[in-house]
Design a protein around this motif. Sequence first.
Motif, mmCIF file in Angstrom:
data_model
loop_
_atom_site.group_PDB
_atom_site.id
_atom_site.type_symbol
_atom_site.label_atom_id
_atom_site.label_comp_id
_atom_site.label_asym_id
_atom_site.label_seq_id
_atom_site.Cartn_x
_atom_site.Cartn_y
_atom_site.Cartn_z
ATOM 1 N N ALA A 30 0.756 -1.043 -0.058
ATOM 2 C CA ALA A 30 0.139 -0.153 0.098
ATOM 3 C C ALA A 30 0.700 1.279 0.004
ATOM 4 O O ALA A 30 0.563 2.239 -0.634
ATOM 5 N N ARG A 31 2.052 1.189 0.572
ATOM 6 C CA ARG A 31 2.778 2.489 0.831
ATOM 7 C C ARG A 31 3.975 2.443 -0.064
ATOM 8 O O ARG A 31 4.413 3.776 -0.701
ATOM 9 N N TYR A 32 4.827 1.235 -0.531
ATOM 10 C CA TYR A 32 6.085 1.446 -1.220
ATOM 11 C C TYR A 32 5.689 0.582 -2.564
ATOM 12 O O TYR A 32 5.241 -0.390 -2.721
ATOM 13 N N ASP A 33 6.449 1.306 -3.496
ATOM 14 C CA ASP A 33 6.810 0.569 -4.776
ATOM 15 C C ASP A 33 8.359 0.401 -4.990
ATOM 16 O O ASP A 33 9.097 1.390 -4.531
ATOM 17 N N VAL A 34 8.622 -0.604 -5.345
ATOM 18 C CA VAL A 34 10.262 -1.062 -5.788
ATOM 19 C C VAL A 34 10.239 -1.583 -7.227
ATOM 20 O O VAL A 34 9.391 -2.463 -7.414
ATOM 21 N N TRP A 35 11.281 -0.937 -7.887
ATOM 22 C CA TRP A 35 11.499 -1.657 -9.179
ATOM 23 C C TRP A 35 13.038 -1.568 -9.718
ATOM 24 O O TRP A 35 13.513 -0.808 -8.842
ATOM 25 N N VAL A 36 13.221 -2.389 -10.671
ATOM 26 C CA VAL A 36 14.787 -2.669 -11.142
ATOM 27 C C VAL A 36 15.084 -1.340 -12.190
ATOM 28 O O VAL A 36 14.383 -1.135 -12.832
ATOM 29 N N ILE A 37 16.342 -0.951 -11.943
ATOM 30 C CA ILE A 37 16.596 -0.056 -12.787
ATOM 31 C C ILE A 37 17.774 -0.563 -13.924
ATOM 32 O O ILE A 37 17.603 -0.287 -14.899
ATOM 33 N N SER A 38 18.734 -1.323 -13.184
ATOM 34 C CA SER A 38 19.661 -1.817 -14.039
ATOM 35 C C SER A 38 20.704 -2.792 -12.984
ATOM 36 O O SER A 38 20.671 -2.628 -11.913
ATOM 37 N N CYS A 39 21.211 -3.561 -13.692
ATOM 38 C CA CYS A 39 22.364 -4.344 -13.205
ATOM 39 C C CYS A 39 23.458 -3.528 -13.194
ATOM 40 O O CYS A 39 23.958 -2.727 -13.884
ATOM 41 N N GLN A 40 24.396 -3.727 -12.080
ATOM 42 C CA GLN A 40 25.550 -3.082 -11.769
ATOM 43 C C GLN A 40 26.580 -3.922 -11.703
ATOM 44 O O GLN A 40 26.579 -5.090 -10.955
ATOM 45 N N SER A 41 27.855 -3.820 -12.443
ATOM 46 C CA SER A 41 29.097 -4.670 -12.514
ATOM 47 C C SER A 41 29.922 -4.189 -11.273
ATOM 48 O O SER A 41 29.775 -3.126 -10.850
#
Length: 124
Positions: free
Chosen positions: A113-124
């Motif tokens: 209800a309060r938070y969204d989390v999503w992927v931006i990119s992989c990091q090396s």
Amino acid sequence: MKPVAAALCAVLAATPLMAQDAAEGIVTSRAQGVLLRGLDKVSGRTTDIPLAVGEAARYGRLEIRLGECRYPAADPSSDAFAQLTISDLRQNARLFSGWMIASSPALSALDDARYDVWVISCQS
């Protein structure tokens, strides 16, 4: 789980170092970490959350743990697939466990209800 997500998860888990998505012909490679973005829906504030494989980070009342991050070997900047476990620390409950895909965040999204989390990119 939706058929596309289930097929992707099965393919990504098929081999330890590289996986082949039969439907798309994408060969993926592993990254050392991931860049996630979190949205607090109450304040409207976004926060970038860098994580290394095996690490956990706290975002509000959530604990986010990265299992692995994969990306297309031929075009690393085109997409990212992150295996995440997200738990609510107050309720001691798992809210999400599975693969999130940067190009299709709604395909397998955190339901909170309060938070969204999503992927931006992989990091090396």
